[in-house]
Scaffold this motif. Sequence first.
Motif, mmCIF file in Angstrom:
data_model
loop_
_atom_site.group_PDB
_atom_site.id
_atom_site.type_symbol
_atom_site.label_atom_id
_atom_site.label_comp_id
_atom_site.label_asym_id
_atom_site.label_seq_id
_atom_site.Cartn_x
_atom_site.Cartn_y
_atom_site.Cartn_z
ATOM 1 N N LYS A 304 -10.020 2.874 5.070
ATOM 2 C CA LYS A 304 -9.241 4.116 4.986
ATOM 3 C C LYS A 304 -8.597 4.320 3.605
ATOM 4 O O LYS A 304 -7.980 5.337 3.336
ATOM 5 N N PHE A 305 -8.694 3.331 2.732
ATOM 6 C CA PHE A 305 -8.026 3.406 1.433
ATOM 7 C C PHE A 305 -8.836 4.224 0.422
ATOM 8 O O PHE A 305 -10.034 4.414 0.574
ATOM 9 N N PHE A 306 -8.143 4.656 -0.626
ATOM 10 C CA PHE A 306 -8.772 5.476 -1.666
ATOM 11 C C PHE A 306 -9.304 4.640 -2.831
ATOM 12 O O PHE A 306 -10.092 5.128 -3.627
ATOM 13 N N THR A 307 -8.829 3.404 -2.967
ATOM 14 C CA THR A 307 -9.348 2.540 -4.024
ATOM 15 C C THR A 307 -10.852 2.348 -3.865
ATOM 16 O O THR A 307 -11.384 2.433 -2.753
ATOM 17 N N GLY A 308 -11.510 2.058 -4.991
ATOM 18 C CA GLY A 308 -12.930 1.737 -4.936
ATOM 19 C C GLY A 308 -13.189 0.360 -4.342
ATOM 20 O O GLY A 308 -14.340 -0.015 -4.104
ATOM 21 N N CYS A 309 -12.132 -0.396 -4.127
ATOM 22 C CA CYS A 309 -12.251 -1.757 -3.598
ATOM 23 C C CYS A 309 -12.414 -1.689 -2.076
ATOM 24 O O CYS A 309 -11.622 -1.049 -1.405
ATOM 25 N N ASP A 310 -13.443 -2.342 -1.566
ATOM 26 C CA ASP A 310 -13.785 -2.152 -0.153
ATOM 27 C C ASP A 310 -13.268 -3.249 0.774
ATOM 28 O O ASP A 310 -13.794 -3.452 1.856
ATOM 29 N N TRP A 311 -12.232 -3.976 0.336
ATOM 30 C CA TRP A 311 -11.650 -4.997 1.216
ATOM 31 C C TRP A 311 -10.174 -5.161 0.836
ATOM 32 O O TRP A 311 -9.746 -4.696 -0.221
ATOM 33 N N THR A 312 -9.416 -5.809 1.695
ATOM 34 C CA THR A 312 -8.020 -6.128 1.392
ATOM 35 C C THR A 312 -7.655 -7.434 2.083
ATOM 36 O O THR A 312 -8.142 -7.699 3.192
ATOM 37 N N PRO A 313 -6.813 -8.245 1.432
ATOM 38 C CA PRO A 313 -6.403 -9.500 2.088
ATOM 39 C C PRO A 313 -5.465 -9.260 3.278
ATOM 40 O O PRO A 313 -5.157 -10.202 4.002
ATOM 41 N N TYR A 314 -5.021 -8.019 3.458
ATOM 42 C CA TYR A 314 -4.046 -7.712 4.535
ATOM 43 C C TYR A 314 -4.698 -6.996 5.718
ATOM 44 O O TYR A 314 -3.993 -6.437 6.565
ATOM 45 N N GLU A 315 -6.041 -6.982 5.758
ATOM 46 C CA GLU A 315 -6.764 -6.264 6.815
ATOM 47 C C GLU A 315 -6.176 -6.579 8.198
ATOM 48 O O GLU A 315 -5.965 -7.741 8.545
ATOM 49 N N GLY A 316 -5.892 -5.528 8.948
ATOM 50 C CA GLY A 316 -5.409 -5.701 10.325
ATOM 51 C C GLY A 316 -3.902 -5.860 10.456
ATOM 52 O O GLY A 316 -3.358 -5.773 11.559
ATOM 53 N N MET A 317 -3.212 -6.061 9.336
ATOM 54 C CA MET A 317 -1.757 -6.240 9.391
ATOM 55 C C MET A 317 -1.084 -4.916 9.769
ATOM 56 O O MET A 317 -1.540 -3.856 9.366
ATOM 57 N N ARG A 318 -0.033 -4.981 10.568
ATOM 58 C CA ARG A 318 0.699 -3.758 10.909
ATOM 59 C C ARG A 318 1.906 -3.626 9.980
ATOM 60 O O ARG A 318 2.720 -4.534 9.869
ATOM 61 N N LEU A 319 1.975 -2.494 9.280
ATOM 62 C CA LEU A 319 3.067 -2.265 8.328
ATOM 63 C C LEU A 319 3.887 -1.063 8.770
ATOM 64 O O LEU A 319 3.411 -0.190 9.507
ATOM 65 N N ARG A 320 5.115 -1.019 8.276
ATOM 66 C CA ARG A 320 6.046 0.038 8.641
ATOM 67 C C ARG A 320 6.363 0.869 7.399
ATOM 68 O O ARG A 320 6.649 0.316 6.339
ATOM 69 N N GLY A 321 6.332 2.204 7.512
ATOM 70 C CA GLY A 321 6.698 3.052 6.375
ATOM 71 C C GLY A 321 5.461 3.644 5.729
ATOM 72 O O GLY A 321 4.629 2.927 5.186
ATOM 73 N N ARG A 322 5.348 4.954 5.815
ATOM 74 C CA ARG A 322 4.129 5.613 5.348
ATOM 75 C C ARG A 322 4.461 6.701 4.328
ATOM 76 O O ARG A 322 5.427 7.450 4.496
#
Length: 359
Positions: A304-322
Amino acid sequence: MIRLPGLIDPHVHLREPGAIYKEDFDSGTAAALAGGFTIVLAMPNTKPPLIDEGSLALAQKAARAKARCDYGLYLGAGHENRTSAAALAQQVCGMKLYLDQTYGPLRIDDLGLLRDHIAHWPAQRALAAHAEGRSLAAVIFLAALEDRPIHVCHVSRKAEILLIKQAKQRGIAITCEVSPHHLFLTEDDLPRLGPGRGEVRPSLATYEDQQALWDNLDVIDCFASDHAPHTAAEKDGPNPPPGFPGLETTLGLMLTAVRDGRLTIEQCIERMYTNPHRIFGLPEQPETWVEIDPDAEWEVQAEKFFTGCDWTPYEGMRLRGRVTRVILRGKIVFQEGKFLEGLGYGQDVAPAFQNVGTV
Ligand code: DOR
Ligand code: ZN
Ligand code: ZN
């Protein structure tokens, strides 16, 4: 809804020129706005690295055409530009020194070369260093000898934050940043991330190191994403390059820490706006702010991110504040996942330096 100032990320890698399949000024600054940043300072370890007028012109041209938020470019301290770099000081947000293992060719090992760069770079322009362990002691000493400020990038270890604390207590002009991955991940996350995806410099540290960063929050001047995009295929390949993306998760991680009582929103604003603004001498952005829904909970999903990078070390983490809306110089530039101004609306912060005294 809460309103924050346009946030500043003093340490990102946007990969243009040279590796725009990882990121370019379009995707990188889109990720910045979606993450609540209205100024990003981009590192010079591109291909070619930004070390002279020609290479700098390549990045300036691409950024002018594509940037969606305001930006500064760092000049790299190289082997050939020890005397010529200073002439470019007014065109950049600072100089970057690489003293330890990193990505790209800009590492400096030679003491004489390092000393010359520190001596020649104008004291009024920022000097930022990737300096771990004993390199940190070296760069602090050399900057102090020249009586000039030094900014330390991505501090990750207990001995380092304590050294910086001691230097500050002595009155040495030193500032530092910490990256979210060193505040929220440790080496205990490596089995989960996997060997390639866990690669980052400075490497993920121990729980004790992480705790020392939280215990010395007052020593930390800035939070900086060190957004370092590499593709999942590269991270999972035979020679995984170091680096994590971070532009779209940094604010969420920090706001979640605010909710959890680990940080106050005021401490957050100091480290993501007030201090970087002062340390790098950045211009004001009139009519600029970021609107946040502090209660919105969301799940980190790289796709769902706009970066060209297709992965994140935080995948699946639930965060607060949008981030719901970003207003930059009077225009709504980002709203509910859409970008409302054209490419190239972002401005280089460097021309403003000419108004703040001579270098
Ligand atoms: O993990 C890192 N990635 N550390 C660095 O120093 C460079 C960066 C990059 O450019 O990928
Ligand atoms: Zn670095
Ligand atoms: Zn970096």
